[in-house]
Design a protein around this motif. Structure first.
Motif, PDB file in Angstrom:
ATOM      1  N   ASP A  89       0.824  -1.213   0.000  1.00  0.00           N
ATOM      2  CA  ASP A  89       0.000   0.000   0.000  1.00  0.00           C
ATOM      3  C   ASP A  89       0.859   1.265   0.000  1.00  0.00           C
ATOM      4  O   ASP A  89       0.321   2.369  -0.122  1.00  0.00           O
ATOM      5  CB  ASP A  89      -0.924   0.030   1.221  1.00  0.00           C
ATOM      6  CG  ASP A  89      -1.964  -1.067   1.204  1.00  0.00           C
ATOM      7  OD1 ASP A  89      -2.263  -1.622   2.280  1.00  0.00           O
ATOM      8  OD2 ASP A  89      -2.500  -1.365   0.115  1.00  0.00           O
ATOM      9  N   THR A  90       2.161   1.100   0.120  1.00  0.00           N
ATOM     10  CA  THR A  90       3.064   2.248   0.110  1.00  0.00           C
ATOM     11  C   THR A  90       2.978   2.989  -1.221  1.00  0.00           C
ATOM     12  O   THR A  90       3.149   2.388  -2.281  1.00  0.00           O
ATOM     13  CB  THR A  90       4.508   1.800   0.358  1.00  0.00           C
ATOM     14  OG1 THR A  90       4.607   1.259   1.688  1.00  0.00           O
ATOM     15  CG2 THR A  90       5.478   2.962   0.212  1.00  0.00           C
ATOM     16  N   ALA A  91       2.697   4.278  -1.151  1.00  0.00           N
ATOM     17  CA  ALA A  91       2.517   5.084  -2.361  1.00  0.00           C
ATOM     18  C   ALA A  91       2.241   6.525  -1.966  1.00  0.00           C
ATOM     19  O   ALA A  91       2.008   6.820  -0.783  1.00  0.00           O
ATOM     20  CB  ALA A  91       1.358   4.552  -3.199  1.00  0.00           C
ATOM     21  N   VAL A  92       2.242   7.392  -2.958  1.00  0.00           N
ATOM     22  CA  VAL A  92       1.700   8.734  -2.774  1.00  0.00           C
ATOM     23  C   VAL A  92       0.215   8.661  -3.098  1.00  0.00           C
ATOM     24  O   VAL A  92      -0.161   8.181  -4.169  1.00  0.00           O
ATOM     25  CB  VAL A  92       2.396   9.765  -3.672  1.00  0.00           C
ATOM     26  CG1 VAL A  92       1.748  11.140  -3.492  1.00  0.00           C
ATOM     27  CG2 VAL A  92       3.886   9.834  -3.361  1.00  0.00           C
ATOM     28  N   TYR A  93      -0.600   9.113  -2.178  1.00  0.00           N
ATOM     29  CA  TYR A  93      -2.051   9.070  -2.343  1.00  0.00           C
ATOM     30  C   TYR A  93      -2.561  10.453  -2.759  1.00  0.00           C
ATOM     31  O   TYR A  93      -2.254  11.457  -2.107  1.00  0.00           O
ATOM     32  CB  TYR A  93      -2.711   8.613  -1.047  1.00  0.00           C
ATOM     33  CG  TYR A  93      -2.588   7.131  -0.833  1.00  0.00           C
ATOM     34  CD1 TYR A  93      -1.355   6.549  -0.522  1.00  0.00           C
ATOM     35  CD2 TYR A  93      -3.684   6.284  -0.981  1.00  0.00           C
ATOM     36  CE1 TYR A  93      -1.228   5.177  -0.350  1.00  0.00           C
ATOM     37  CE2 TYR A  93      -3.565   4.915  -0.822  1.00  0.00           C
ATOM     38  CZ  TYR A  93      -2.334   4.368  -0.507  1.00  0.00           C
ATOM     39  OH  TYR A  93      -2.209   3.007  -0.348  1.00  0.00           O
ATOM     40  N   TYR A  94      -3.339  10.460  -3.833  1.00  0.00           N
ATOM     41  CA  TYR A  94      -3.861  11.699  -4.392  1.00  0.00           C
ATOM     42  C   TYR A  94      -5.373  11.746  -4.265  1.00  0.00           C
ATOM     43  O   TYR A  94      -6.069  10.764  -4.567  1.00  0.00           O
ATOM     44  CB  TYR A  94      -3.494  11.816  -5.862  1.00  0.00           C
ATOM     45  CG  TYR A  94      -2.020  11.931  -6.138  1.00  0.00           C
ATOM     46  CD1 TYR A  94      -1.252  10.795  -6.383  1.00  0.00           C
ATOM     47  CD2 TYR A  94      -1.387  13.179  -6.155  1.00  0.00           C
ATOM     48  CE1 TYR A  94       0.100  10.895  -6.637  1.00  0.00           C
ATOM     49  CE2 TYR A  94      -0.033  13.286  -6.410  1.00  0.00           C
ATOM     50  CZ  TYR A  94       0.707  12.146  -6.650  1.00  0.00           C
ATOM     51  OH  TYR A  94       2.054  12.246  -6.905  1.00  0.00           O
ATOM     52  N   CYS A  95      -5.852  12.896  -3.867  1.00  0.00           N
ATOM     53  CA  CYS A  95      -7.284  13.154  -3.821  1.00  0.00           C
ATOM     54  C   CYS A  95      -7.735  13.685  -5.181  1.00  0.00           C
ATOM     55  O   CYS A  95      -7.004  14.445  -5.838  1.00  0.00           O
ATOM     56  CB  CYS A  95      -7.562  14.194  -2.733  1.00  0.00           C
ATOM     57  SG  CYS A  95      -9.259  14.772  -2.650  1.00  0.00           S
ATOM     58  N   ASN A  96      -8.903  13.279  -5.601  1.00  0.00           N
ATOM     59  CA  ASN A  96      -9.468  13.727  -6.872  1.00  0.00           C
ATOM     60  C   ASN A  96     -10.920  14.126  -6.658  1.00  0.00           C
ATOM     61  O   ASN A  96     -11.637  13.476  -5.890  1.00  0.00           O
ATOM     62  CB  ASN A  96      -9.370  12.608  -7.908  1.00  0.00           C
ATOM     63  CG  ASN A  96     -10.096  12.943  -9.197  1.00  0.00           C
ATOM     64  OD1 ASN A  96     -11.269  12.633  -9.354  1.00  0.00           O
ATOM     65  ND2 ASN A  96      -9.404  13.594 -10.109  1.00  0.00           N
ATOM     66  N   ALA A  97     -11.334  15.176  -7.346  1.00  0.00           N
ATOM     67  CA  ALA A  97     -12.736  15.582  -7.258  1.00  0.00           C
ATOM     68  C   ALA A  97     -13.167  16.198  -8.578  1.00  0.00           C
ATOM     69  O   ALA A  97     -12.387  16.892  -9.241  1.00  0.00           O
ATOM     70  CB  ALA A  97     -12.944  16.569  -6.118  1.00  0.00           C
ATOM     71  N   VAL A  98     -14.396  15.919  -8.948  1.00  0.00           N
ATOM     72  CA  VAL A  98     -14.995  16.504 -10.147  1.00  0.00           C
ATOM     73  C   VAL A  98     -15.868  17.662  -9.679  1.00  0.00           C
ATOM     74  O   VAL A  98     -16.874  17.444  -8.999  1.00  0.00           O
ATOM     75  CB  VAL A  98     -15.813  15.463 -10.920  1.00  0.00           C
ATOM     76  CG1 VAL A  98     -16.409  16.093 -12.167  1.00  0.00           C
ATOM     77  CG2 VAL A  98     -14.942  14.265 -11.286  1.00  0.00           C
ATOM     78  N   ILE A  99     -15.454  18.857 -10.047  1.00  0.00           N
ATOM     79  CA  ILE A  99     -16.025  20.074  -9.447  1.00  0.00           C
ATOM     80  C   ILE A  99     -16.480  21.066 -10.516  1.00  0.00           C
ATOM     81  O   ILE A  99     -15.812  21.234 -11.539  1.00  0.00           O
ATOM     82  CB  ILE A  99     -14.987  20.746  -8.532  1.00  0.00           C
ATOM     83  CG1 ILE A  99     -14.636  19.817  -7.355  1.00  0.00           C
ATOM     84  CG2 ILE A  99     -15.474  22.093  -8.021  1.00  0.00           C
ATOM     85  CD1 ILE A  99     -13.496  20.304  -6.498  1.00  0.00           C
ATOM     86  N   ARG A 100     -17.589  21.705 -10.218  1.00  0.00           N
ATOM     87  CA  ARG A 100     -18.051  22.824 -11.041  1.00  0.00           C
ATOM     88  C   ARG A 100     -17.911  24.095 -10.213  1.00  0.00           C
ATOM     89  O   ARG A 100     -18.368  24.136  -9.064  1.00  0.00           O
ATOM     90  CB  ARG A 100     -19.504  22.622 -11.461  1.00  0.00           C
ATOM     91  CG  ARG A 100     -20.028  23.709 -12.394  1.00  0.00           C
ATOM     92  CD  ARG A 100     -21.459  23.446 -12.793  1.00  0.00           C
ATOM     93  NE  ARG A 100     -21.988  24.528 -13.631  1.00  0.00           N
ATOM     94  CZ  ARG A 100     -23.238  24.602 -14.059  1.00  0.00           C
ATOM     95  NH1 ARG A 100     -24.104  23.649 -13.743  1.00  0.00           N
ATOM     96  NH2 ARG A 100     -23.623  25.607 -14.804  1.00  0.00           N
ATOM     97  N   THR A 101     -17.281  25.095 -10.797  1.00  0.00           N
ATOM     98  CA  THR A 101     -17.069  26.337 -10.060  1.00  0.00           C
ATOM     99  C   THR A 101     -18.269  27.266 -10.228  1.00  0.00           C
ATOM    100  O   THR A 101     -19.186  26.990 -11.000  1.00  0.00           O
ATOM    101  CB  THR A 101     -15.812  27.064 -10.544  1.00  0.00           C
ATOM    102  OG1 THR A 101     -16.000  27.447 -11.911  1.00  0.00           O
ATOM    103  CG2 THR A 101     -14.580  26.175 -10.432  1.00  0.00           C
TER     104      THR A 101
END
Length: 122
Positions: A89-101
């Motif tokens: 599980d070792t890794a860089v973890y990235y957050c992702n979001a689909v967003i409308r401004t």
């Protein structure tokens, strides 16, 4: 503008737990799917889990039964509870979001956080 800021990464022993958080902020009108991805050294970025809504989740087979994704829409925040972690599980973890401004004419777009390192020792 929109920012995603992750927190909660660190060093943990195999079998232990970590909780990642990601807060979305800025000129946000609406957030669709939120999720977590990870990238280990020398490997491509891969999906860990997504949560299109509070009642729907998807997981990579490698983390099913160990990781839990959740979100708090009032706080524009997504979480990843990581239990029974393994060295792989070792890794860089990235957050992702689909967003409308809020800007006129805006459409839903993909946004990424800067990543948080998770290291699991054996």
């Amino acid at each position: 503008q929109v920012q995603l800021v992750e927190s909660g990464g660190g060093l943990v022993q195999a079998g232990g737990s970590l909780r990642l958080s990601c807060v979305a902020s800025g000129s946000i009108l609406s957030i669709n799917t939120m999720g977590w991805y990870r990238q280990a050294p020398g490997k491509q970025r891969e999906l860990v889990a997504t949560i299109p809504s509070v009642s729907t989740t998807t997981y990579a087979d490698s983390v099913k039964g160990r990781f839990t994704i959740s979100r708090d829409n009032a706080k524009n925040t997504v979480y990843l509870q990581m239990n029974s972690v393994k060295p792989e599980d070792t890794a860089v973890y990235y957050c992702n979001a689909v967003i409308r401004t809020v800007y006129i004419g805006s459409t839903f777009q993909n946004y990424w956080g800067q990543g948080t390192q998770v290291t699991v020792s054996s």
